[in-house]
Design an enzyme around this catalytic site. Structure first.
Site, mmCIF file in Angstrom:
data_model
loop_
_atom_site.group_PDB
_atom_site.id
_atom_site.type_symbol
_atom_site.label_atom_id
_atom_site.label_comp_id
_atom_site.label_asym_id
_atom_site.label_seq_id
_atom_site.Cartn_x
_atom_site.Cartn_y
_atom_site.Cartn_z
ATOM 1 N N GLU A 188 1.022 -1.424 0.180
ATOM 2 C CA GLU A 188 0.591 -0.004 0.042
ATOM 3 C C GLU A 188 1.122 1.326 -0.243
ATOM 4 O O GLU A 188 0.619 2.369 1.008
ATOM 5 C CB GLU A 188 -1.398 -0.025 0.944
ATOM 6 C CG GLU A 188 -2.483 -1.443 1.065
ATOM 7 C CD GLU A 188 -3.056 -0.997 2.034
ATOM 8 O OE1 GLU A 188 -4.081 -1.296 1.873
ATOM 9 O OE2 GLU A 188 -2.345 -0.879 3.154
HETATM 10 N N1 IFG Z 1 -4.121 -4.003 4.322
HETATM 11 C C1 IFG Z 1 -2.962 -4.148 5.112
HETATM 12 C C2 IFG Z 1 -3.051 -3.663 6.621
HETATM 13 C C3 IFG Z 1 -3.892 -3.890 7.128
HETATM 14 C C4 IFG Z 1 -5.386 -5.127 6.384
HETATM 15 C C5 IFG Z 1 -6.193 -5.165 7.395
HETATM 16 C C6 IFG Z 1 -1.956 -6.180 4.056
HETATM 17 C C7 IFG Z 1 -0.227 -6.436 3.644
HETATM 18 C C8 IFG Z 1 -5.570 -4.321 5.097
HETATM 19 N N2 IFG Z 1 -1.526 -4.417 4.250
HETATM 20 O O1 IFG Z 1 -2.917 -6.184 4.251
HETATM 21 O O2 IFG Z 1 -1.819 -3.370 6.968
HETATM 22 O O3 IFG Z 1 -4.771 -3.059 8.026
HETATM 23 O O4 IFG Z 1 -7.207 -5.963 6.933
#
Ligand code: IFG
Length: 520
Positions: free
Chosen positions: A331
């Site tokens: 992200e």
């Molecule tokens: N995606 C984000 C996490 C977390 C997650 C919650 C990944 C690799 C959503 N990154 O999953 O930091 O916020 O479900």
């Protein structure tokens, strides 16, 4: 009379004295219901081993630690002394009724495989290495009544159904991830998680140590990271952080349960706590407030960014015995694609310079990764962009750790009725977390799968009860996916074996969700 002859004489006399006499009422024993399912289980009908107060745990010097660990497991509930006697002579075979650990076996067992036999005469666990003995002990633990998990003396009998087990793991990487950044969990709770995951033969704990909401590991050369960056959490609570001694205690405890710690410093995104702690790390020289909303990014063009990373990775590598350091990489919404690739390549050089290998969420495949890099795949089923990056990993020989969000993200609700949790990847029922195959989840990459990992993000979970409720009963299913052969895979059979874990968790005080999917 030589010691050898004496040894044999004693053993023979003992065998005669303690020869199993057919008891009028042979004890019953719990049905054999194990998680993960072993490679081969042959029950011995009518044969029951009963652990008695006179029993010893007999172990060679190289297995003394496992012997002591096993004694520690069994003494509280049985009240038995269970002396651990280290044998030095091969003919010291121990007495009938003993539990014997032996080192040595076919190379096909590898270092984590084991063999276990339980008959009325005794129990023997054999393996090539202490890891295999440890896993054989977890199986023995599950063959004993659930009340063996109690910390106070319980009534017996301590029976084990007669069985021969031969067992080896499918994957080498059988992991859990715990997000201690959104909400901080102190050392004892992390160690409880290690106890529970290792009961199911998981061997890797990925600790998500930094994020927007908090920085959780003290870095001595940048003291504000933990003291200021770790002073709050996603609930605007008090936060917290691990001193380097705390972290080393977690590493030590994990190693005693054959669990490797993989620390993650999430970059270049998910960095608000770090940017808030040190203004010079920001492109404009201004530190944002803690918990500043929205996406964040390290300042890729600034040289101080790499000095900071070198110090952070250097200090972390020095207290991390495992091969891998995880740099996150997920992200990076506020980082341009060009900056991202440049950043990953620079950071890979830093990780390598400190003697470690790079791991990251699979987006790191945008960098020019070394063959030893590991990609932690969190894509959902059929996601073409994510699958394309999995193919990039495969092309450069990077192994994949499968953590698909729509299967094993344990922060996802079980179903619409789950009171806590997220649902952006859908609902992950107990069956969803179990009923998938890492070899085929991403088409065409079967040979590049190193194993599995179950991430538990704590964005929305402030309490340890929340963590337990979301992890159990789904975590053992991921453990089974990592350990058991695909040929043993069957939801109908598994759910019954999983149900048998409930009484165990009740005794252990695990705050698990009594899912309607499971015949408790
Ligand atoms: N995606 C984000 C996490 C977390 C997650 C919650 C990944 C690799 C959503 N990154 O999953 O930091 O916020 O479900």
């Amino acid at each position: 009379m030589t010691r050898k002859l004496l040894g044999l004489t004693v053993s023979c006399l003992a065998a005669l004295l303690f020869a199993p006499v057919a008891t009028a009422t042979p004890q019953a024993a719990a049905p054999v219901r194990l998680v993960p399912e072993p490679s081969s289980v042959v029950t011995l009908p009518g044969q029951v081993f009963t652990l008695k107060s006179t029993a010893h745990i007999v172990a060679p010097a190289g297995a003394a630690a496992t012997g002591q660990y096993l004694a520690g497991l069994l003494r509280p509930a049985t009240g038995f002394r269970l002396p651990v006697t280290t044998i030095s002579l091969p003919e010291d075979i121990g007495l009938p009724g003993d539990i014997r650990l032996t080192l040595g076996g076919p190379s096909s067992l590898g270092s984590e495989g084991y063999r276990l036999t339980a008959t009325p005469v005794g129990v023997e666990v054999s393996a090539n290495a202490s890891a295999g003995l440890f896993y054989g002990v977890q199986t023995l633990r599950q063959l004993l009544p659930a009340k063996v998990e109690a910390k106070t003396v319980q009534s017996g009998p301590w029976t084990v159904a007669g069985v021969t087990v031969r067992d080896t793991p499918r994957y080498a990487w059988r992991g859990a991830m715990l997000d201690v950044a959104r909400h901080f969990f102190p050392v004892p709770q992390v160690e409880q998680y290690i106890d529970l995951m290792s009961l199911y033969k998981m061997n890797t704990l990925h600790l998500h140590l930094s994020d927007n909401d908090g920085w959780r590991i003290d870095i001595k050369s940048w003291p504000r990271l933990a003291r200021y960056g770790g002073s709050t959490d996603a609930s605007r609570g008090p936060g917290g952080f691990y001193t380097q001694d705390d972290y080393s205690e977690i590493v030590r405890y994990a190693a005693s349960r054959h669990v490797t710690i993989v620390p993650e410093i999430d970059t270049p995104g998910h960095v608000t706590a770090a940017l808030a702690s040190y203004a010079p790390l920001n492109c404009d020289g201004v530190a944002p407030p803690l918990l500043n909303p929205g996406w964040s990014s390290l300042c890729v063009p600034l040289e101080i960014t790499y000095k900071w990373l070198d110090d952070v990775i250097g200090e972390l590598a020095a207290i991390t015995p495992g091969d891998y350091i995880d740099i996150g990489g997920d992200e990076a919404v506020n980082t341009s694609a060009a900056d991202y690739k440049y950043f990953v390549n620079r950071l890979q050089a830093i990780v390598t310079a400190h003697g470690k290998k790079l791991m990251g969420w699979h987006q790191v495949e945008a960098g020019d990764l070394a063959g030893s890099a590991l990609a932690d795949y969190w894509g959902t089923a059929g996601s073409t962009d994510d699958e394309a990056l999995a193919k990039v990993a495969q092309a450069r020989g990077n192994k994949l750790v499968l953590s698909p969000a729509d299967k094993v993200y344990l922060d996802m609700k079980y179903d619409a009725n789950t009171p806590i949790g997220q649902d952006w990847a859908g609902y992950n029922s107990v069956q969803d977390s179990y009923d998938w195959d890492p070899a085929t989840f991403v088409p065409g990459v079967a040979d590049d799968v190193a194993g599995v990992e179950a991430p538990l993000w704590t964005d929305v979970f402030p309490t340890w009860d929340d963590v337990q409720f979301m992890a159990f009963p789904r975590l053992p299913g991921v453990a089974e996916i990592g350990w058991s052969a695909q040929r043993t895979h069957s939801w109908d059979a598994y759910r019954t074996r999983l149900a048998a874990q409930g009484p165990r968790w009740d005794v252990m005080g695990v705050k698990y969700f009594r899912s309607p999917d499971v015949p408790w």
